[in-house]
Design an enzyme around this catalytic site. Structure first.
Site, short mmCIF file in Angstrom:
data_model
loop_
_atom_site.label_atom_id
_atom_site.label_comp_id
_atom_site.label_asym_id
_atom_site.label_seq_id
_atom_site.Cartn_x
_atom_site.Cartn_y
_atom_site.Cartn_z
N GLU A 42 0.84 -1.22 0.00
CA GLU A 42 0.00 0.00 0.00
C GLU A 42 0.87 1.26 0.00
O GLU A 42 0.74 2.13 0.86
CB GLU A 42 -0.98 -0.02 1.18
CG GLU A 42 -1.94 -1.19 1.09
CD GLU A 42 -3.17 -1.10 1.98
OE1 GLU A 42 -3.24 -0.20 2.84
OE2 GLU A 42 -4.08 -1.94 1.80
N GLU A 67 -4.73 -8.86 -0.21
CA GLU A 67 -5.55 -8.54 0.97
C GLU A 67 -7.00 -8.49 0.53
O GLU A 67 -7.36 -7.66 -0.31
CB GLU A 67 -5.13 -7.22 1.60
CG GLU A 67 -3.82 -7.32 2.35
CD GLU A 67 -3.45 -6.08 3.14
OE1 GLU A 67 -4.37 -5.38 3.64
OE2 GLU A 67 -2.25 -5.80 3.25
O1 AHR Z 1 -5.12 -5.93 7.02
C1 AHR Z 1 -5.10 -4.74 7.73
C2 AHR Z 1 -4.46 -3.60 6.97
O2 AHR Z 1 -5.26 -3.27 5.88
C3 AHR Z 1 -3.12 -3.87 6.35
O3 AHR Z 1 -2.06 -3.70 7.24
C4 AHR Z 1 -3.05 -2.85 5.26
O4 AHR Z 1 -2.24 -3.25 4.19
C5 AHR Z 1 -4.50 -2.65 4.87
O5 AHR Z 1 -4.83 -1.32 4.79
#
Ligand code: AHR
Length: 506
Positions: free
Chosen positions: A174, A305
């Site tokens: 991110e 994710e």
């Molecule tokens: O999964 C929780 C968080 O969500 C992670 O650390 C991040 O990459 C995303 O914003």
């Protein structure tokens, strides 16, 4: 109202990469500490501090890979703080997640041991936001080089002679946000630089994954495709990356107004399912951009994710992202996995966030207790799709749909795969209230030895707790018939069914 579909059992299709069933473990809340790792002195049965009940439960899912150390944590993590004698490891503040002090007792060697115990391939995310190219390059050398070098000497001093040969490497996380607040152009230039110094040692090739877009940031994707897929000689080695990540979370509301995990409300249910279906649109549109620069689909889309994100459970640390998990989460997971199957020619990996005690966790722990959530059971019921051939599903366009706020979306999700002469058919009814008769015409071979299993609940918020750990569990499903090659059954409201069978084709 009835659903009908046709599946040709002998049809060709892309392979469902097993890495689509990957997991994610961040230094966040109780995912690592208390979840995977309890320390050598814990009364909880462990191997070198890694808790064995959690390992055994994950092994039953055949988990293919585990992503670590973050998440946002990755771009603050300095790996050298997590090696060597534990009492000499420096501490740090985990600024993203509760501001707690991280003692670095779980580091590189502990993670690699966890992956070995799980039989899972490691996926390590390097620090681009606050680290250096040199630091990440040394981490690759420490893990993967077999000759004589400063990093291999250090590794040997720390008790590991042979390299581990880690294949999957994330170049930051991110980086548009918590991973450095970068523009896509700036990040892409940085990623090229990092990529050059993440070396291939011996004949093992790294699979490098760039920090991709958030949700529908198509400009981010396009910029990365323009700058990272550049291939001066036409040789695959000249690509800066092999994959690009995508992050998308599903809310029963919005990022600002998340719902509650245990809410049993049909409206919230529909919002969540509508948002879950959005994954299909996101992958379709990101893939269309990728196709323009990579028509042969050599670059993988890595959804590293995904999952549901609710309000934290009352009385828990808001920075720890601990939430319960119901049949609604399980069906949303099943829907996501079907979507990944349908895009198997572009989606090569996906990681559910997160493995234990954080967000949509398949496993929750409390002290020595462990509970398997409904999401765990979906993963177990679907695990035989891994590495199967995805069979095309021909849906009747008249099939029933759900509606929320003038948007319609399918009430039923179907996927099917063929592997080593066995077939797995998954049906997910995301309608909170209605059951549906369904007929699936299975063509191209005669169906044999079909068995069924169902995951459902009498309640919209059916879940497993430490007090009542077996409320939502798979049961045998026998209420079906096969007539003239067509499977007939009624799928109850908010249910997930799998049919396993063989056929005269394989
Ligand atoms: O999964 C929780 C968080 O969500 C992670 O650390 C991040 O990459 C995303 O914003």
């Amino acid at each position: 109202m009835k659903h009908t579909a046709i599946i040709n059992l002998d049809a060709p299709g892309p392979t469902i990469n097993k890495h689509i069933y990957g997991h994610f473990a961040e230094h966040l809340g109780r995912c690592i500490y208390g979840g995977f790792y309890v320390g050598e002195d814990s009364p909880i049965p462990n191997k070198d501090g890694i808790r064995l009940d959690v390992v055994e439960a994950f092994k039953r899912l055949n988990i293919p890979n585990l992503r670590w150390p973050g998440g946002c944590f990755a771009d603050e993590y300095h790996w050298m703080d997590g090696i060597g004698p534990k009492n000499k490891r420096p501490t740090m503040i985990n600024t993203h997640w509760g501001g707690v002090t991280e003692n670095n007792h779980f580091g590189t060697h502990e993670f690699m041991e966890l992956c070995e115990l799980l039989g899972a391939e490691p996926y390590i995310t390097g620090n681009v936001g606050s680290g250096t190219v040199h630091e990440m390059s040394q981490w690759v050398e420490y893990l993967n080089f077999d000759g004589q070098s400063p990093m291999t000497e250090l590794r040997k001093q720390n008790g590991r002679d042979k390299p581990w040969n880690v294949r999957f490497w994330g170049i930051g996380n991110e980086n548009w946000g918590c991973g450095g607040g970068m523009t896509p152009e700036y990040y892409a230039d940085k990623a090229r630089n990092y990529s050059v110094y993440c070396r291939n040692y011996g004949n093992k090739r790294l699979y490098k994954i760039a920090g991709g877009p958030n949700v529908d940031d198509y400009r981010w994707m396009e910029t990365l495709m323009k700058k990272l897929v550049y291939c001066p000689s036409g040789l695959p080695e000249d690509r800066f990356v092999n994959g690009i990540s995508l992050h998308y979370y599903t809310f029963a509301g919005s990022w600002e107004q998340k719902g509650k995990a245990l809410e049993a409300d049909s409206d919230k249910w529909l919002i969540l399912m509508k948002n879950a279906w959005r994954m299909d649109e996101l992958i379709t549109r990101h893939s269309a951009i990728m196709d323009q620069y990579d028509p042969r689909r050599k670059i993988g889309l890595v959804v590293d994710e995904w999952g549901t994100w609710h309000q934290v459970e009352e009385g828990t640390n808001p920075g720890f992202l601990y939430q319960q998990n119901t049949i609604r989460d399980a069906l949303s997971a099943s829907l996501h996995l079907d979507i990944f199957h349908h895009h198997a020619n572009r989606v090569v990996m996906a990681n559910l966030a997160q493995a234990v005690n954080v967000l949509q966790a398949p496993i929750l722990t409390e002290g020595e207790k462990m509970v398997l959530t409904p999401t765990y059971h979906v993963l177990e019921m679907k695990k035989d799709h891994m590495d199967g051939t995805a069979l095309p599903i021909i849906l009747n366009p008249e099939n029933p749909v759900l509606e929320y706020n003038n948007t319609t979306f399918p009430a039923l999700s179907i996927s099917a795969s063929r592997k080593n002469g066995r077939f797995l058919l998954s049906l997910t009814n995301i309608d909170p209230e209605k059951s549906y008769p369904i007929s699936v015409d299975l063509r191209g071979g005669e169906v044999q030895k079909m068995t069924g299993r169902i995951l459902t609940s009498t309640k919209l918020n059916g879940h497993n707790s430490f007090e009542n750990p077996h409320e939502v569990e798979p049961q045998n499903f026998t209420d079906f018939s096969i007539k003239g090659g067509t499977l007939h059954c009624t799928i109850p409201a908010h249910s997930f069914i799998t049919f396993s069978f063989t056929s005269t084709v394989n």
